[in-house]
Design an enzyme around this catalytic site. Structure first.
Site, PDB file in Angstrom:
ATOM      1  N   THR A 165       0.809  -1.225   0.000  1.00 47.01           N
ATOM      2  CA  THR A 165       0.000   0.000   0.000  1.00 47.01           C
ATOM      3  C   THR A 165       0.839   1.270   0.000  1.00 47.01           C
ATOM      4  O   THR A 165       0.300   2.368   0.056  1.00 47.01           O
ATOM      5  CB  THR A 165      -0.938   0.032   1.229  1.00 47.01           C
ATOM      6  OG1 THR A 165      -0.151   0.192   2.425  1.00 47.01           O
ATOM      7  CG2 THR A 165      -1.761  -1.229   1.321  1.00 47.01           C
TER       8      THR A 165
ATOM      9  N   HIS B 125       0.676  -5.043   3.280  1.00 50.10           N
ATOM     10  CA  HIS B 125       1.655  -4.361   4.136  1.00 50.10           C
ATOM     11  C   HIS B 125       1.817  -2.917   3.685  1.00 50.10           C
ATOM     12  O   HIS B 125       1.529  -2.564   2.534  1.00 50.10           O
ATOM     13  CB  HIS B 125       3.012  -5.070   4.112  1.00 50.10           C
ATOM     14  CG  HIS B 125       3.793  -4.851   2.842  1.00 50.10           C
ATOM     15  ND1 HIS B 125       4.600  -3.751   2.656  1.00 50.10           N
ATOM     16  CD2 HIS B 125       3.896  -5.582   1.703  1.00 50.10           C
ATOM     17  CE1 HIS B 125       5.166  -3.811   1.463  1.00 50.10           C
ATOM     18  NE2 HIS B 125       4.745  -4.915   0.864  1.00 50.10           N
ATOM     19  N   CYS B 126       2.301  -2.077   4.596  1.00 46.93           N
ATOM     20  CA  CYS B 126       2.731  -0.721   4.252  1.00 46.93           C
ATOM     21  C   CYS B 126       4.167  -0.589   4.750  1.00 46.93           C
ATOM     22  O   CYS B 126       4.912  -1.566   4.760  1.00 46.93           O
ATOM     23  CB  CYS B 126       1.793   0.332   4.804  1.00 46.93           C
ATOM     24  SG  CYS B 126       1.570   0.309   6.602  1.00 46.93           S
ATOM     25  N   TRP B 127       4.582   0.601   5.171  1.00 49.19           N
ATOM     26  CA  TRP B 127       5.970   0.782   5.589  1.00 49.19           C
ATOM     27  C   TRP B 127       6.226   0.181   6.974  1.00 49.19           C
ATOM     28  O   TRP B 127       7.141  -0.603   7.168  1.00 49.19           O
ATOM     29  CB  TRP B 127       6.331   2.263   5.555  1.00 49.19           C
ATOM     30  CG  TRP B 127       7.607   2.616   6.270  1.00 49.19           C
ATOM     31  CD1 TRP B 127       7.779   3.564   7.228  1.00 49.19           C
ATOM     32  CD2 TRP B 127       8.910   2.035   6.081  1.00 49.19           C
ATOM     33  NE1 TRP B 127       9.078   3.604   7.652  1.00 49.19           N
ATOM     34  CE2 TRP B 127       9.809   2.675   6.967  1.00 49.19           C
ATOM     35  CE3 TRP B 127       9.395   1.022   5.264  1.00 49.19           C
ATOM     36  CZ2 TRP B 127      11.159   2.344   7.052  1.00 49.19           C
ATOM     37  CZ3 TRP B 127      10.756   0.688   5.349  1.00 49.19           C
ATOM     38  CH2 TRP B 127      11.614   1.339   6.222  1.00 49.19           C
TER      39      TRP B 127
ATOM     40  N   TYR C 159       6.859  -3.315   5.763  1.00 46.25           N
ATOM     41  CA  TYR C 159       8.035  -3.558   4.927  1.00 46.25           C
ATOM     42  C   TYR C 159       9.316  -3.425   5.740  1.00 46.25           C
ATOM     43  O   TYR C 159      10.316  -4.097   5.461  1.00 46.25           O
ATOM     44  CB  TYR C 159       8.033  -2.560   3.764  1.00 46.25           C
ATOM     45  CG  TYR C 159       9.203  -2.684   2.816  1.00 46.25           C
ATOM     46  CD1 TYR C 159       9.322  -3.767   1.952  1.00 46.25           C
ATOM     47  CD2 TYR C 159      10.190  -1.699   2.787  1.00 46.25           C
ATOM     48  CE1 TYR C 159      10.395  -3.870   1.075  1.00 46.25           C
ATOM     49  CE2 TYR C 159      11.268  -1.795   1.907  1.00 46.25           C
ATOM     50  CZ  TYR C 159      11.372  -2.878   1.060  1.00 46.25           C
ATOM     51  OH  TYR C 159      12.439  -2.970   0.205  1.00 46.25           O
TER      52      TYR C 159
END
Length: 336
Positions: free
Chosen positions: A21, A91-93, A120
């Site tokens: 994302t 997932h994102c950061w 991530y």
């Protein structure tokens, strides 16, 4: 929505689609191999939200973010639908609002969602820790033109676990190495692609790599992996200079002369002015073998210095030529 650790995420990622994302820019800089970029915000929108968050606070950033996302909600669902799975990994950061927001939307629509705890960043931390463990690495070494990559690929056809670092880096590793490949990945993506290869391997069996510098073109090898490579046993492939010249001319001789000349000038200081000009004259006259011989003398000298520093790791010298390459491959894969 279920939040899962990195180990569980990796064990599921080959069975179900992975949605990243983060913004397109973040994804392009480095992503989990195979992940589909489904960003909540484009690069400009992400920058705007970040500025508002810092200057005006979380609540204001959320309101602005919702206004930006609103028109895209149906598009996000339809893209997710196009992946053909009712179970998705997201997932994102750092496993924060972006992944949680998309997870909420898709779960509301009827998807089963698994969110990566830590995002991530957790994946990158896992990558570094993975190469802190002992690994049964075996290194194929040899001077330029010794057909090391061909040997590794032959070993792979016979069942060996091999990692073609130059292939993953899209670079042949010398001043001339960029002309035969597409543009290089970022160092981060190169490292992610390396980990992907290792995740498919049995760590109880040998993993074969070619002896490489820490930087291949512009892409950096994972530091702990590089350290392991320096300490691992080396199998020194010995090929005659005459045959190596044939290999190099066959592989590089048909490239545009202007590119070959530019690469020769790039190493002019290392070749010496006189040798550089002589090599360039040979290239201009189409005398590729003579040019390669001059350039090879520099690379052989540099390789010799490097190998001397790692002499204690060389366990065997193996004579090889085009005729016995397959035989050498068969003998190496028997090594435990």
């Amino acid at each position: 929505m279920q939040v899962i650790e990195i180990d569980q995420f990796l064990s599921n990622k080959n069975d179900f689609p992975v949605l990243d994302t983060r913004s397109p820019g973040e994804h392009a800089a480095g992503h989990i191999p195979g992940a589909v970029n489904l960003p909540l915000f484009d690069n400009d929108q992400r920058a705007i939200i970040g500025t508002i968050y810092k200057e005006e606070g979380r609540e204001k950033a959320i309101k602005v973010g919702l206004k930006l996302i609103g028109p895209k909600l149906v598009d996000l669902i339809e893209i997710a639908e196009s992946l053909g799975s009712k179970k998705l990994l997201i997932h994102c950061w750092r496993g924060g609002m972006r992944s949680s927001s998309l997870a909420w939307l898709l779960e509301l629509y009827g998807f089963e969602i698994l969110v990566l705890k830590g995002g991530y960043k957790a994946y990158r931390n896992y990558l570094l820790s993975f190469f802190d463990q002992p690994l049964k690495l075996k290194i194929v070494a040899g001077t330029t033109g010794s057909m090391k990559t061909s040997l590794l690929k032959e070993m792979e056809t016979k069942g060996a676990q091999i990692v073609d670092l130059e292939g993953l880096a899209h670079h042949q590793g010398s001043a001339f190495g960029s002309h035969k490949e597409e543009s290089q990945p970022s160092s981060e993506q190169f490292q992610n692609d390396i980990l992907e290869k290792f995740l498919y391997f049995s760590l109880e069996k040998p993993i074969w790599l070619e002896d490489e510098s820490f930087i291949i073109g512009k892409a950096h090898i994972i530091a702990p992996l590089y350290q392991l490579m320096q300490e691992s046993p080396r199998y020194h492939i010995v090929v005659s200079k005459e045959q190596r010249l044939k290999v190099l001319v066959n592989g590089y001789g048909s490239l545009p002369k202007d590119k070959l000349i530019k690469s020769t000038y790039d190493i002019a200081k290392k070749l010496g002015k006189e040798n550089c000009e002589l090599a360039v004259n040979h290239i201009e006259n189409g005398e590729m073998s003579q040019a390669a011989s001059i350039i090879l003398s520099y690379y052989d000298k540099a390789y010799g210095k490097g190998l001397n520093k790692k002499a204690k790791t060389v366990v065997r010298e193996i004579p090889m030529n085009l005729d016995n390459l397959s035989e050498v491959a068969a003998s190496l894969i028997k090594i435990e």
